[in-house]
Design a protein around this motif. Structure first.
Motif, short mmCIF file in Angstrom:
data_model
loop_
_atom_site.label_atom_id
_atom_site.label_comp_id
_atom_site.label_asym_id
_atom_site.label_seq_id
_atom_site.Cartn_x
_atom_site.Cartn_y
_atom_site.Cartn_z
N MET A 1 -20.51 24.50 -15.37
CA MET A 1 -20.64 25.77 -16.39
C MET A 1 -22.22 26.13 -16.58
SD MET A 1 -19.18 25.67 -20.35
CE MET A 1 -20.36 24.42 -21.17
N ARG A 2 -22.41 27.42 -15.89
CA ARG A 2 -23.65 27.88 -16.06
C ARG A 2 -23.78 28.74 -17.27
NH1 ARG A 2 -25.20 30.19 -10.50
NH2 ARG A 2 -27.10 30.54 -11.68
N LEU A 3 -24.96 28.62 -17.68
CA LEU A 3 -25.44 29.75 -19.15
C LEU A 3 -26.11 30.47 -18.66
CD1 LEU A 3 -25.95 26.93 -21.79
CD2 LEU A 3 -24.13 28.24 -21.50
N GLY A 4 -25.99 31.87 -19.33
CA GLY A 4 -27.14 32.73 -19.11
C GLY A 4 -28.16 32.70 -19.94
N ILE A 5 -29.03 33.57 -20.11
CA ILE A 5 -30.39 33.39 -20.70
C ILE A 5 -29.99 33.74 -22.16
CG2 ILE A 5 -32.50 34.67 -21.21
CD1 ILE A 5 -32.69 35.56 -18.28
N LEU A 6 -29.35 34.79 -22.53
CA LEU A 6 -28.56 34.67 -23.96
C LEU A 6 -28.10 33.58 -24.77
CD1 LEU A 6 -28.13 38.66 -24.22
CD2 LEU A 6 -30.14 37.41 -24.86
N GLU A 7 -27.13 33.13 -23.69
CA GLU A 7 -26.59 31.86 -24.16
C GLU A 7 -27.17 30.60 -24.23
OE1 GLU A 7 -23.50 31.90 -20.92
OE2 GLU A 7 -22.14 33.26 -22.00
#
Length: 82
Positions: A1-7
């Protein structure tokens, strides 16, 4: 599960507030006030978990757009390159 910058920034902000609550809850639990300590630890866990699991009205346009784009655009197969 990869997170974006904002997440990732959102998770860090949640942790900034949840860690002190969790540590205070753990300290309270170990000092003898079990109910308050356990409650604070549960609150700290929920502070991190709920924003990741709940869908808010602000999230709906992005979710709909992601679903529409995902069905309209297909990733190329390896067989197409040959």
């Amino acid at each position: 599960m990869r997170l974006g910058i904002l997440e990732t920034v959102g998770l860090a902000a949640s942790l900034i507030f949840a860690i002190p609550v969790g540590l205070y809850g753990l300290e309270t639990f170990l000092s003898g006030n079990r109910a308050l300590g356990a409650g604070l630890v549960i609150v700290a866990v929920l502070m991190v978990v709920l924003p990741r699991r709940l869908t808010t009205p602000a999230d709906l346009p992005g979710a709909v757009l992601e679903r529409v784009v995902g069905t309209a655009v297909k990733e190329p197969d390896d067989d197409d390159d040959q």
